[in-house]
Write a protein that holds these residues in place. Sequence first.
Motif, PDB file in Angstrom:
ATOM      1  N   UNK A  13      35.772  38.970  48.578  1.00  0.00           N
ATOM      2  CA  UNK A  13      37.006  39.661  48.177  1.00  0.00           C
ATOM      3  C   UNK A  13      37.923  38.698  47.438  1.00  0.00           C
ATOM      4  N   UNK A  14      38.052  37.475  47.942  1.00  0.00           N
ATOM      5  CA  UNK A  14      38.909  36.474  47.288  1.00  0.00           C
ATOM      6  C   UNK A  14      38.342  36.071  45.934  1.00  0.00           C
ATOM      7  N   UNK A  15      37.004  35.969  45.843  1.00  0.00           N
ATOM      8  CA  UNK A  15      36.384  35.615  44.565  1.00  0.00           C
ATOM      9  C   UNK A  15      36.662  36.684  43.505  1.00  0.00           C
ATOM     10  N   UNK A  16      36.567  37.942  43.893  1.00  0.00           N
ATOM     11  CA  UNK A  16      36.838  39.031  42.943  1.00  0.00           C
ATOM     12  C   UNK A  16      38.287  38.956  42.472  1.00  0.00           C
ATOM     13  N   UNK A  17      39.187  38.731  43.431  1.00  0.00           N
ATOM     14  CA  UNK A  17      40.612  38.667  43.096  1.00  0.00           C
ATOM     15  C   UNK A  17      40.906  37.474  42.182  1.00  0.00           C
ATOM     16  N   UNK A  18      40.323  36.305  42.489  1.00  0.00           N
ATOM     17  CA  UNK A  18      40.550  35.116  41.663  1.00  0.00           C
ATOM     18  C   UNK A  18      39.975  35.294  40.267  1.00  0.00           C
ATOM     19  N   UNK A  19      38.769  35.872  40.182  1.00  0.00           N
ATOM     20  CA  UNK A  19      38.143  36.103  38.877  1.00  0.00           C
ATOM     21  C   UNK A  19      38.962  37.061  38.019  1.00  0.00           C
ATOM     22  N   UNK A  20      39.494  38.102  38.655  1.00  0.00           N
ATOM     23  CA  UNK A  20      40.319  39.069  37.930  1.00  0.00           C
ATOM     24  C   UNK A  20      41.610  38.420  37.443  1.00  0.00           C
ATOM     25  N   UNK A  21      42.258  37.637  38.316  1.00  0.00           N
ATOM     26  CA  UNK A  21      43.525  36.993  37.937  1.00  0.00           C
ATOM     27  C   UNK A  21      43.315  35.925  36.879  1.00  0.00           C
TER      28      UNK A  21
END
Length: 144
Positions: free
Chosen positions: A78-86
């Motif tokens: 979940x954190x990886x998806x959020x970091x990649x999006x940001x």
Amino acid sequence: MAEADWSEVTYIGKRQQKSGTLKTPQELNAAQRKGLEIETSKKFTGGQNKQHSASKNTAKLDRETEELHHDKLGLDIAKLIQQGRQAKGWTQKDLATKVNEKQNVINEYEAGKAIPNQQILGKLERVLGMKLRGKDKGQPLVKP
């Protein structure tokens, strides 16, 4: 012209009672007075308005169903998806549009509440350009 027989009576819509079935208490008492054999049987859940009866194993079923649950998406992914999006400067709506999903789906994935779907994870990997599955999560996605 033949004359109709008016002494004969025809009942329409009234059925004759089956022999051997006593429905009213008066019929039952009359049969007992005559000394006839009477067999009584209670129907299971008779007279109740229930479709299904409660099982004796309800507690056992409850214990079994509490153990069964769907695996949720890990918070690391979940954190990886959020970091990649940001890192790309996208909103959740932008990412949802690019992977052809609803914004609610992306929100659930980033919150770690979603049940993982391999197709959606594959789309997210391609769009974000990073691995979200396997050993080397978070590494750049190498196209074959």
